[in-house]
Scaffold this motif. Structure first.
Motif, PDB file in Angstrom:
ATOM      1  N   GLU A  33       2.121   1.754  -3.477  1.00  0.00           N
ATOM      2  CA  GLU A  33       1.023   2.272  -4.292  1.00  0.00           C
ATOM      3  C   GLU A  33       0.840   3.775  -4.042  1.00  0.00           C
ATOM      4  O   GLU A  33       0.669   4.563  -4.975  1.00  0.00           O
ATOM      5  CB  GLU A  33      -0.259   1.541  -3.880  1.00  0.00           C
ATOM      6  CG  GLU A  33      -1.225   1.270  -5.010  1.00  0.00           C
ATOM      7  CD  GLU A  33      -2.320   0.342  -4.524  1.00  0.00           C
ATOM      8  OE1 GLU A  33      -3.315   0.868  -3.991  1.00  0.00           O
ATOM      9  OE2 GLU A  33      -2.153  -0.895  -4.638  1.00  0.00           O
ATOM     10  N   GLN A  34       0.899   4.127  -2.769  1.00  0.00           N
ATOM     11  CA  GLN A  34       0.734   5.537  -2.368  1.00  0.00           C
ATOM     12  C   GLN A  34       1.854   6.394  -2.978  1.00  0.00           C
ATOM     13  O   GLN A  34       1.615   7.482  -3.478  1.00  0.00           O
ATOM     14  CB  GLN A  34       0.784   5.618  -0.848  1.00  0.00           C
ATOM     15  CG  GLN A  34       0.127   6.857  -0.290  1.00  0.00           C
ATOM     16  CD  GLN A  34       0.181   6.877   1.225  1.00  0.00           C
ATOM     17  OE1 GLN A  34       1.085   6.307   1.834  1.00  0.00           O
ATOM     18  NE2 GLN A  34      -0.788   7.534   1.836  1.00  0.00           N
ATOM     19  N   ARG A  35       3.051   5.853  -2.930  1.00  0.00           N
ATOM     20  CA  ARG A  35       4.204   6.594  -3.461  1.00  0.00           C
ATOM     21  C   ARG A  35       4.064   6.807  -4.967  1.00  0.00           C
ATOM     22  O   ARG A  35       4.292   7.890  -5.473  1.00  0.00           O
ATOM     23  CB  ARG A  35       5.499   5.840  -3.149  1.00  0.00           C
ATOM     24  CG  ARG A  35       6.736   6.680  -3.389  1.00  0.00           C
ATOM     25  CD  ARG A  35       7.997   5.938  -3.114  1.00  0.00           C
ATOM     26  NE  ARG A  35       8.186   4.848  -4.085  1.00  0.00           N
ATOM     27  CZ  ARG A  35       9.276   4.107  -4.175  1.00  0.00           C
ATOM     28  NH1 ARG A  35      10.259   4.284  -3.323  1.00  0.00           N
ATOM     29  NH2 ARG A  35       9.376   3.155  -5.070  1.00  0.00           N
ATOM     30  N   GLU A  36       3.637   5.747  -5.663  1.00  0.00           N
ATOM     31  CA  GLU A  36       3.465   5.850  -7.120  1.00  0.00           C
ATOM     32  C   GLU A  36       2.375   6.860  -7.462  1.00  0.00           C
ATOM     33  O   GLU A  36       2.509   7.657  -8.386  1.00  0.00           O
ATOM     34  CB  GLU A  36       3.108   4.477  -7.721  1.00  0.00           C
ATOM     35  CG  GLU A  36       4.257   3.487  -7.717  1.00  0.00           C
ATOM     36  CD  GLU A  36       5.536   4.074  -8.310  1.00  0.00           C
ATOM     37  OE1 GLU A  36       5.471   4.706  -9.381  1.00  0.00           O
ATOM     38  OE2 GLU A  36       6.607   3.924  -7.681  1.00  0.00           O
ATOM     39  N   SER A  37       1.310   6.829  -6.699  1.00  0.00           N
ATOM     40  CA  SER A  37       0.186   7.730  -6.957  1.00  0.00           C
ATOM     41  C   SER A  37       0.608   9.184  -6.704  1.00  0.00           C
ATOM     42  O   SER A  37       0.318  10.080  -7.501  1.00  0.00           O
ATOM     43  CB  SER A  37      -0.986   7.306  -6.062  1.00  0.00           C
ATOM     44  OG  SER A  37      -1.780   8.371  -5.741  1.00  0.00           O
ATOM     45  N   PHE A  38       1.326   9.424  -5.599  1.00  0.00           N
ATOM     46  CA  PHE A  38       1.788  10.790  -5.297  1.00  0.00           C
ATOM     47  C   PHE A  38       2.771  11.258  -6.369  1.00  0.00           C
ATOM     48  O   PHE A  38       2.717  12.395  -6.831  1.00  0.00           O
ATOM     49  CB  PHE A  38       2.454  10.856  -3.920  1.00  0.00           C
ATOM     50  CG  PHE A  38       2.978  12.237  -3.595  1.00  0.00           C
ATOM     51  CD1 PHE A  38       2.119  13.256  -3.202  1.00  0.00           C
ATOM     52  CD2 PHE A  38       4.336  12.532  -3.720  1.00  0.00           C
ATOM     53  CE1 PHE A  38       2.588  14.533  -2.941  1.00  0.00           C
ATOM     54  CE2 PHE A  38       4.816  13.808  -3.456  1.00  0.00           C
ATOM     55  CZ  PHE A  38       3.944  14.802  -3.064  1.00  0.00           C
ATOM     56  N   ARG A  39       3.638  10.372  -6.777  1.00  0.00           N
ATOM     57  CA  ARG A  39       4.662  10.722  -7.778  1.00  0.00           C
ATOM     58  C   ARG A  39       3.997  11.179  -9.077  1.00  0.00           C
ATOM     59  O   ARG A  39       4.373  12.209  -9.647  1.00  0.00           O
ATOM     60  CB  ARG A  39       5.535   9.496  -8.032  1.00  0.00           C
ATOM     61  CG  ARG A  39       6.741   9.784  -8.866  1.00  0.00           C
ATOM     62  CD  ARG A  39       7.515   8.524  -9.146  1.00  0.00           C
ATOM     63  NE  ARG A  39       8.202   8.007  -7.970  1.00  0.00           N
ATOM     64  CZ  ARG A  39       8.697   6.780  -7.869  1.00  0.00           C
ATOM     65  NH1 ARG A  39       8.549   5.932  -8.875  1.00  0.00           N
ATOM     66  NH2 ARG A  39       9.322   6.396  -6.803  1.00  0.00           N
ATOM     67  N   ALA A  40       2.981  10.436  -9.525  1.00  0.00           N
ATOM     68  CA  ALA A  40       2.293  10.787 -10.778  1.00  0.00           C
ATOM     69  C   ALA A  40       1.607  12.148 -10.652  1.00  0.00           C
ATOM     70  O   ALA A  40       1.706  13.000 -11.538  1.00  0.00           O
ATOM     71  CB  ALA A  40       1.275   9.707 -11.115  1.00  0.00           C
ATOM     72  N   LEU A  41       0.947  12.317  -9.521  1.00  0.00           N
ATOM     73  CA  LEU A  41       0.199  13.554  -9.302  1.00  0.00           C
ATOM     74  C   LEU A  41       1.125  14.768  -9.183  1.00  0.00           C
ATOM     75  O   LEU A  41       0.910  15.805  -9.811  1.00  0.00           O
ATOM     76  CB  LEU A  41      -0.603  13.333  -8.019  1.00  0.00           C
ATOM     77  CG  LEU A  41      -1.417  14.382  -7.334  1.00  0.00           C
ATOM     78  CD1 LEU A  41      -2.547  13.696  -6.613  1.00  0.00           C
ATOM     79  CD2 LEU A  41      -0.588  15.162  -6.354  1.00  0.00           C
ATOM     80  N   ALA A  65      -8.338  13.798  -5.915  1.00  0.00           N
ATOM     81  CA  ALA A  65      -7.299  14.144  -6.908  1.00  0.00           C
ATOM     82  C   ALA A  65      -7.566  15.526  -7.510  1.00  0.00           C
ATOM     83  O   ALA A  65      -6.630  16.241  -7.856  1.00  0.00           O
ATOM     84  CB  ALA A  65      -7.263  13.086  -7.993  1.00  0.00           C
ATOM     85  N   SER A  96       0.838  -1.218   0.000  1.00  0.00           N
ATOM     86  CA  SER A  96       0.000   0.000   0.000  1.00  0.00           C
ATOM     87  C   SER A  96       0.866   1.258   0.000  1.00  0.00           C
ATOM     88  O   SER A  96       0.532   2.260  -0.624  1.00  0.00           O
ATOM     89  CB  SER A  96      -0.946   0.000   1.191  1.00  0.00           C
ATOM     90  OG  SER A  96      -0.219   0.163   2.377  1.00  0.00           O
ATOM     91  N   TYR A 100       0.228  13.032   2.483  1.00  0.00           N
ATOM     92  CA  TYR A 100      -0.592  12.620   1.336  1.00  0.00           C
ATOM     93  C   TYR A 100      -1.957  12.064   1.757  1.00  0.00           C
ATOM     94  O   TYR A 100      -2.944  12.223   1.053  1.00  0.00           O
ATOM     95  CB  TYR A 100       0.189  11.590   0.510  1.00  0.00           C
ATOM     96  CG  TYR A 100      -0.406  11.302  -0.845  1.00  0.00           C
ATOM     97  CD1 TYR A 100      -1.028  12.307  -1.585  1.00  0.00           C
ATOM     98  CD2 TYR A 100      -0.337  10.018  -1.397  1.00  0.00           C
ATOM     99  CE1 TYR A 100      -1.566  12.035  -2.844  1.00  0.00           C
ATOM    100  CE2 TYR A 100      -0.867   9.747  -2.653  1.00  0.00           C
ATOM    101  CZ  TYR A 100      -1.480  10.762  -3.365  1.00  0.00           C
ATOM    102  OH  TYR A 100      -2.020  10.497  -4.600  1.00  0.00           O
TER     103      TYR A 100
END
Lengths: 75, 193
Positions: free
Chosen positions: B7-15, B56, B4, B50
Protein backbone atom coordinates in the motif's frame (compact mmCIF):
# COMPACT_ATOMS: atom_id res chain seq x y z
CA UNK A 1 21.55 58.46 6.51
CA UNK A 2 23.53 55.84 4.59
CA UNK A 3 26.00 56.17 1.71
CA UNK A 4 25.46 54.95 -1.86
CA UNK A 5 27.91 52.11 -1.16
CA UNK A 6 25.90 50.96 1.86
CA UNK A 7 22.56 51.30 0.04
CA UNK A 8 23.73 49.40 -3.04
CA UNK A 9 25.25 46.70 -0.82
CA UNK A 10 21.77 45.98 0.56
CA UNK A 11 19.64 46.30 -2.58
CA UNK A 12 19.10 42.59 -3.22
CA UNK A 13 18.41 41.86 0.42
CA UNK A 14 16.00 44.80 0.37
CA UNK A 15 14.21 43.41 -2.69
CA UNK A 16 14.19 39.93 -1.12
CA UNK A 17 12.53 41.38 2.01
CA UNK A 18 15.22 40.04 4.34
CA UNK A 19 16.46 43.36 5.80
CA UNK A 20 15.04 44.46 9.15
CA UNK A 21 12.66 47.41 9.50
CA UNK A 22 15.37 49.92 10.46
CA UNK A 23 17.59 49.01 7.47
CA UNK A 24 14.59 49.00 5.15
CA UNK A 25 13.76 52.56 6.22
CA UNK A 26 17.38 53.65 5.66
CA UNK A 27 17.50 52.15 2.15
CA UNK A 28 14.16 53.76 1.25
CA UNK A 29 15.26 57.12 2.59
CA UNK A 30 18.43 56.88 0.49
CA UNK A 31 16.53 55.87 -2.65
CA UNK A 32 14.16 58.80 -2.21
CA UNK A 33 17.00 61.24 -2.76
CA UNK A 34 19.52 59.36 -4.96
CA UNK A 35 18.69 58.96 -8.66
CA UNK A 36 21.79 56.88 -9.39
CA UNK A 37 20.89 54.27 -6.77
CA UNK A 38 17.32 54.18 -8.13
CA UNK A 39 18.92 53.18 -11.46
CA UNK A 40 20.84 50.42 -9.67
CA UNK A 41 17.64 49.22 -8.04
CA UNK A 42 15.80 49.11 -11.35
CA UNK A 43 18.71 47.08 -12.72
CA UNK A 44 18.66 44.69 -9.75
CA UNK A 45 14.91 44.14 -10.27
CA UNK A 46 15.47 43.37 -13.95
CA UNK A 47 18.37 41.07 -13.07
CA UNK A 48 16.04 39.12 -10.75
CA UNK A 49 13.53 38.79 -13.58
CA UNK A 50 16.30 37.62 -15.92
CA UNK A 51 17.37 34.99 -13.41
CA UNK A 52 13.77 33.81 -12.88
CA UNK A 53 13.35 33.51 -16.65
CA UNK A 54 15.98 30.81 -17.15
CA UNK A 55 14.86 27.94 -19.32
CA UNK A 56 12.38 25.44 -17.87
CA UNK A 57 13.01 21.99 -19.24
CA UNK A 58 10.32 19.57 -20.35
CA UNK A 59 11.07 16.03 -19.27
CA UNK A 60 12.08 13.90 -22.30
CA UNK A 61 9.81 10.89 -22.94
CA UNK A 62 12.61 8.33 -22.54
CA UNK A 63 13.70 9.86 -19.20
CA UNK A 64 10.11 9.85 -17.96
CA UNK A 65 9.80 6.20 -18.94
CA UNK A 66 12.98 5.24 -17.06
CA UNK A 67 12.00 7.19 -13.95
CA UNK A 68 8.54 5.60 -13.91
CA UNK A 69 10.28 2.26 -14.27
CA UNK A 70 12.32 3.06 -11.17
CA UNK A 71 9.06 3.73 -9.32
CA UNK A 72 7.65 0.40 -10.55
CA UNK A 73 10.70 -1.44 -9.24
CA UNK A 74 10.74 0.08 -5.76
CA UNK A 75 10.92 -2.60 -3.12
CA UNK B 1 6.15 -7.73 0.72
CA UNK B 2 3.29 -7.38 3.26
CA UNK B 3 0.01 -5.59 2.53
CA UNK B 4 0.90 -2.34 4.29
CA UNK B 5 4.25 -2.16 2.47
CA UNK B 6 2.49 -2.72 -0.87
CA UNK B 7 0.00 0.00 0.00
CA UNK B 8 2.84 2.34 0.95
CA UNK B 9 4.64 1.63 -2.30
CA UNK B 10 1.52 2.29 -4.38
CA UNK B 11 0.84 5.52 -2.53
CA UNK B 12 4.45 6.76 -2.95
CA UNK B 13 4.43 5.78 -6.62
CA UNK B 14 1.27 7.81 -7.32
CA UNK B 15 2.56 10.81 -5.44
CA UNK B 16 6.07 10.79 -6.93
CA UNK B 17 4.97 10.02 -10.48
CA UNK B 18 2.88 13.21 -10.56
CA UNK B 19 5.95 15.20 -9.46
CA UNK B 20 8.42 13.81 -12.03
CA UNK B 21 8.20 16.65 -14.61
CA UNK B 22 8.65 19.28 -11.88
CA UNK B 23 11.50 17.40 -10.16
CA UNK B 24 13.31 16.86 -13.45
CA UNK B 25 12.95 20.52 -14.42
CA UNK B 26 14.43 21.64 -11.09
CA UNK B 27 17.24 19.04 -11.26
CA UNK B 28 18.12 20.13 -14.78
CA UNK B 29 18.68 23.67 -13.53
CA UNK B 30 20.61 22.45 -10.49
CA UNK B 31 22.93 19.82 -12.01
CA UNK B 32 22.44 20.03 -15.78
CA UNK B 33 23.10 16.73 -17.54
CA UNK B 34 23.14 14.81 -14.24
CA UNK B 35 19.44 15.60 -13.69
CA UNK B 36 18.17 12.07 -14.37
CA UNK B 37 20.65 10.53 -11.90
CA UNK B 38 19.64 13.08 -9.26
CA UNK B 39 15.91 12.35 -9.69
CA UNK B 40 16.58 8.57 -9.57
CA UNK B 41 18.46 9.06 -6.30
CA UNK B 42 15.68 11.28 -4.97
CA UNK B 43 13.04 8.63 -5.71
CA UNK B 44 15.00 5.91 -3.92
CA UNK B 45 15.69 8.08 -0.87
CA UNK B 46 12.14 9.42 -0.85
CA UNK B 47 10.69 5.92 -0.71
CA UNK B 48 13.09 4.93 2.09
CA UNK B 49 11.95 7.95 4.12
CA UNK B 50 8.31 7.91 3.11
CA UNK B 51 7.14 7.43 6.69
CA UNK B 52 8.63 10.88 7.50
CA UNK B 53 6.20 12.66 5.18
CA UNK B 54 3.59 14.38 7.34
CA UNK B 55 0.89 15.11 4.76
CA UNK B 56 0.25 14.69 1.03
CA UNK B 57 0.05 18.51 0.66
CA UNK B 58 3.64 18.92 1.80
CA UNK B 59 4.88 16.22 -0.63
CA UNK B 60 6.14 18.62 -3.36
CA UNK B 61 8.30 20.63 -0.93
CA UNK B 62 9.40 17.45 0.88
CA UNK B 63 10.52 15.80 -2.37
CA UNK B 64 12.26 19.02 -3.41
CA UNK B 65 14.35 18.97 -0.20
CA UNK B 66 15.38 15.38 -0.89
CA UNK B 67 16.13 16.28 -4.51
CA UNK B 68 18.40 19.14 -3.44
CA UNK B 69 20.44 16.74 -1.30
CA UNK B 70 20.59 14.26 -4.18
CA UNK B 71 21.78 17.06 -6.45
CA UNK B 72 24.51 17.94 -3.94
CA UNK B 73 25.63 14.29 -3.90
CA UNK B 74 25.48 13.88 -7.69
CA UNK B 75 27.22 17.24 -8.18
CA UNK B 76 30.01 16.23 -5.79
CA UNK B 77 30.49 12.89 -7.52
CA UNK B 78 30.76 14.42 -10.99
CA UNK B 79 32.88 17.45 -10.03
CA UNK B 80 36.34 16.98 -11.50
CA UNK B 81 38.03 19.50 -9.23
CA UNK B 82 36.76 22.25 -6.97
CA UNK B 83 36.68 25.69 -8.57
CA UNK B 84 38.97 28.21 -6.94
CA UNK B 85 37.17 31.53 -6.63
CA UNK B 86 38.69 34.82 -5.58
CA UNK B 87 35.76 36.14 -3.54
CA UNK B 88 37.56 39.37 -2.74
CA UNK B 89 37.54 40.16 -6.45
CA UNK B 90 33.96 38.90 -6.87
CA UNK B 91 32.80 41.08 -3.99
CA UNK B 92 34.26 44.19 -5.63
CA UNK B 93 32.61 43.42 -8.98
CA UNK B 94 29.52 45.43 -9.90
CA UNK B 95 27.81 44.52 -13.17
CA UNK B 96 25.96 47.85 -13.12
CA UNK B 97 29.22 49.81 -12.94
CA UNK B 98 30.97 47.49 -15.42
CA UNK B 99 28.29 48.06 -18.06
CA UNK B 100 28.36 51.82 -17.50
CA UNK B 101 32.16 51.86 -17.74
CA UNK B 102 32.52 49.57 -20.77
CA UNK B 103 29.47 51.04 -22.55
CA UNK B 104 28.91 48.07 -24.89
CA UNK B 105 26.02 49.78 -26.75
CA UNK B 106 27.15 53.38 -27.30
CA UNK B 107 23.91 54.48 -28.99
CA UNK B 108 21.60 53.03 -26.35
CA UNK B 109 19.68 55.24 -23.93
CA UNK B 110 18.82 52.24 -21.72
CA UNK B 111 22.22 50.61 -21.68
CA UNK B 112 21.78 48.36 -18.63
CA UNK B 113 18.40 46.96 -19.66
CA UNK B 114 19.62 46.44 -23.22
CA UNK B 115 22.52 44.41 -21.86
CA UNK B 116 20.17 42.08 -19.99
CA UNK B 117 17.86 41.94 -23.01
CA UNK B 118 20.64 40.16 -24.93
CA UNK B 119 20.27 37.09 -22.70
CA UNK B 120 17.74 34.48 -23.75
CA UNK B 121 16.58 31.72 -21.33
CA UNK B 122 19.21 29.31 -22.73
CA UNK B 123 21.96 31.87 -22.10
CA UNK B 124 20.82 32.41 -18.49
CA UNK B 125 20.82 28.64 -17.98
CA UNK B 126 24.37 28.42 -19.40
CA UNK B 127 25.53 31.18 -17.05
CA UNK B 128 23.95 29.47 -14.06
CA UNK B 129 25.71 26.22 -14.94
CA UNK B 130 29.06 28.02 -14.69
CA UNK B 131 28.46 28.63 -10.97
CA UNK B 132 29.55 26.08 -8.36
CA UNK B 133 26.51 24.06 -7.09
CA UNK B 134 26.97 25.46 -3.59
CA UNK B 135 25.92 28.90 -4.88
CA UNK B 136 23.78 27.86 -7.85
CA UNK B 137 21.36 25.76 -5.79
CA UNK B 138 20.12 28.56 -3.47
CA UNK B 139 19.81 30.96 -6.43
CA UNK B 140 17.64 28.53 -8.40
CA UNK B 141 15.47 27.62 -5.44
CA UNK B 142 14.87 31.20 -4.27
CA UNK B 143 14.65 33.14 -7.53
CA UNK B 144 13.20 30.47 -9.80
CA UNK B 145 11.25 28.17 -7.53
CA UNK B 146 10.02 30.86 -5.15
CA UNK B 147 11.40 29.47 -1.88
CA UNK B 148 11.89 31.99 0.94
CA UNK B 149 15.42 32.05 2.35
CA UNK B 150 14.04 31.11 5.78
CA UNK B 151 12.14 28.14 4.35
CA UNK B 152 15.20 27.03 2.40
CA UNK B 153 17.35 27.15 5.54
CA UNK B 154 14.84 24.94 7.35
CA UNK B 155 14.59 22.48 4.46
CA UNK B 156 18.37 22.25 4.01
CA UNK B 157 18.89 22.10 7.77
CA UNK B 158 21.35 25.01 7.50
CA UNK B 159 21.54 28.24 9.54
CA UNK B 160 19.70 31.17 7.89
CA UNK B 161 22.94 33.20 7.92
CA UNK B 162 24.67 30.50 5.85
CA UNK B 163 21.88 30.47 3.25
CA UNK B 164 21.85 34.29 3.04
CA UNK B 165 25.65 34.38 2.64
CA UNK B 166 25.49 31.78 -0.17
CA UNK B 167 22.72 33.73 -1.87
CA UNK B 168 24.79 36.91 -1.66
CA UNK B 169 27.88 35.23 -3.11
CA UNK B 170 25.77 33.43 -5.71
CA UNK B 171 24.28 36.73 -6.93
CA UNK B 172 27.69 38.37 -7.15
CA UNK B 173 29.09 35.37 -9.06
CA UNK B 174 26.05 35.37 -11.34
CA UNK B 175 26.63 39.07 -12.18
CA UNK B 176 30.30 38.44 -12.91
CA UNK B 177 29.61 35.36 -15.02
CA UNK B 178 26.92 37.21 -17.03
CA UNK B 179 29.57 39.69 -18.08
CA UNK B 180 32.19 37.00 -18.83
CA UNK B 181 29.67 34.94 -20.80
CA UNK B 182 28.56 37.95 -22.85
CA UNK B 183 32.18 38.78 -23.62
CA UNK B 184 33.16 35.21 -24.51
CA UNK B 185 30.14 34.40 -26.66
CA UNK B 186 30.05 37.67 -28.58
CA UNK B 187 26.68 38.83 -27.18
CA UNK B 188 28.08 42.34 -26.92
CA UNK B 189 28.92 42.63 -30.58
CA UNK B 190 26.58 44.81 -32.59
CA UNK B 191 24.02 42.69 -34.42
CA UNK B 192 24.97 39.52 -32.49
CA UNK B 193 21.25 38.60 -32.25
Amino acid sequence: MISCHEAVGQLWEYLDGVVDEADRALVEEHLSRCRRCCGEMEFAQELRRTLAGSVRTEIPADVLLRLNQTLEELD
Amino acid sequence: MDASRTEQRESFRALASAQLPRLYSIARRLVGDDAEDAVQDCLLKGFQRYDQLKSAESAPAWLTSILVNSCHDVGRASARRPQVIDFEEVEKFSLYRKIAYEDPFPYSDSLHLDFLGEFGPEDVHAVLMRLPPLYRIPLVLVYMEGFLAKELARRLDAPLGTVLARLHRGRKLFEKELWEYARETGLLKEGAR
